[in-house]
Design an enzyme around this catalytic site. Structure first.
Site, PDB file in Angstrom:
ATOM      1  N   SER A  80       8.076  -5.829  -0.344  1.00  0.00           N
ATOM      2  CA  SER A  80       7.644  -6.936   0.496  1.00  0.00           C
ATOM      3  C   SER A  80       6.128  -7.099   0.454  1.00  0.00           C
ATOM      4  CB  SER A  80       8.124  -6.750   1.940  1.00  0.00           C
ATOM      5  OG  SER A  80       7.682  -5.527   2.479  1.00  0.00           O
ATOM      6  N   GLU A  81       5.375  -5.997   0.348  1.00  0.00           N
ATOM      7  CA  GLU A  81       3.930  -6.075   0.149  1.00  0.00           C
ATOM      8  C   GLU A  81       3.433  -4.913  -0.691  1.00  0.00           C
ATOM      9  OE1 GLU A  81       4.152  -8.711   3.800  1.00  0.00           O
ATOM     10  OE2 GLU A  81       4.899  -6.698   3.419  1.00  0.00           O
ATOM     11  N   THR A  82       2.357  -5.181  -1.410  1.00  0.00           N
ATOM     12  CA  THR A  82       1.574  -4.159  -2.088  1.00  0.00           C
ATOM     13  C   THR A  82       0.132  -4.299  -1.617  1.00  0.00           C
ATOM     14  OG1 THR A  82       2.996  -4.065  -4.042  1.00  0.00           O
ATOM     15  CG2 THR A  82       0.722  -3.340  -4.328  1.00  0.00           C
TER      16      THR A  82
END
Length: 323
Positions: A80-82
């Site tokens: 979902s995020e990096t």
């Protein structure tokens, strides 16, 4: 979702990042390396079990990466995020941090902040860290507890406002295939903020929350229209307790659901203060991800005289995917 340009740090930061530590996945040798190589660490946040929590990518040496490259890396990682560390002042334990979902840059991400803090503390030692993010400075305290690094982020001032029935609540209920009767009267719909906006809906029934099955495209379009990062769906375990189950649809990030959302937890803390439920220092427990098989535990500390919210969790490393 609104995209953001690189944040301007309140103090000077160097243009390069070097990383110390024994982890072989971090560049710390003279071995030749392709300029296209990006070392991505993988952590699962808000859990002590790699099978739980919310996975995040962490790139500790992103100073040479432009926006397009960071977005491409985030899309390849697929979480979902990096998070990307784009500059640092190691002596001051201060780092510039940006976040990308597979589709766009995100102003603030709680679980990737926790994962980055754990990754840094594991290499440079525990203590206080400062992250300069697109929403402002985020302080993170780290400590070693039972052999694991625990991190507590302090949000920007959090607040909330009532959501509009006809233009916000009703379209979301249609996308969720819910009715007004499914909502908890004691937790009115609000748009809550602690770096980015989240629609908060209190759910009357735990069974209704567990059976979540929504119209991805419809909810995506509504969230894009209003600039919401997630829809934070919460069920209160008991009327006399501040323990909650939560689920967070995240279609604007290209993800059906987030198993642990630190940014939403921080915003939810501001929501509870706005409702007048914080009359003394207290800790709220949010259990998230359970219905999708990745149980996560987020601990939210609130004070009646402080609009900032503290969100605590651990993170554990994940193995790199086989190639």
């Amino acid at each position: 979702m609104t995209t953001h340009t690189s944040p301007t740090a309140p103090g000077p930061l160097p243009d390069t990042l070097t990383v110390d530590g024994p982890d072989a996945s971090v560049e710390n040798s003279d071995a030749p390396r392709s300029p296209d190589t990006v070392d991505v660490l993988r952590y699962s946040a808000f859990t002590t079990d790699p099978a739980g929590g919310n996975p995040a990518g962490v790139v500790l040496d992103a100073e040479a990466l432009d926006d397009a490259r960071m977005l491409a890396v985030a899309a390849e990682v697929g979480y979902s995020e990096t998070a990307f560390v784009t500059a640092h002042d190691r002596a001051a334990r201060r780092y510039r941090l940006r976040y990308f979902s597979p589709r766009a840059e995100v102003a603030f991400c709680g679980h990737a902040t926790i994962a980055t803090a754990v990754a840094l503390a594991s290499r440079t030692g525990t203590g206080e860290l400062r992250f300069d993010t697109p929403v402002g400075e985020i302080g993170v305290g780290t400590s070693l507890v039972d052999g694991l690094v625990r991190a507590t982020l302090t949000s920007v001032p959090a607040h909330s406002r009532p959501a509009e029935d006809s233009t916000q609540v009703d379209p979301v209920l249609r996308a969720l295939q819910w009715s007004r009767d499914d909502l908890d009267d004691g937790l009115p719909p609000h748009v809550a903020f602690a770096g980015n906006d989240h629609l908060v809906l209190g759910v009357r029934s735990r069974a209704r929350l567990a059976a979540l099955d929504y119209d991805f495209d419809a909810l995506h379009d509504i969230m894009r229209q209003h600039g919401w990062t997630t829809v934070h769906l919460v069920h209160r375990a008991a009327p006399d307790r501040l323990d909650f189950h939560a689920r967070d649809p995240f279609p604007v990030g290209g993800v059906v659901e987030d198993p642990a959302t630190g940014a939403a937890a921080a915003a939810f803390g501001g929501y509870l203060r706005t409702l007048g439920l914080v009359t003394e220092p207290l800790r709220v427990h949010i259990r998230q991800g359970e219905d999708m098989g990745r149980p996560s535990d987020l601990y939210v500390d609130l004070r009646p005289d402080d609009p900032r919210v503290r969100v605590t969790g651990t993170a554990v490393p994940l193995p790199a995917p086989e190639r």
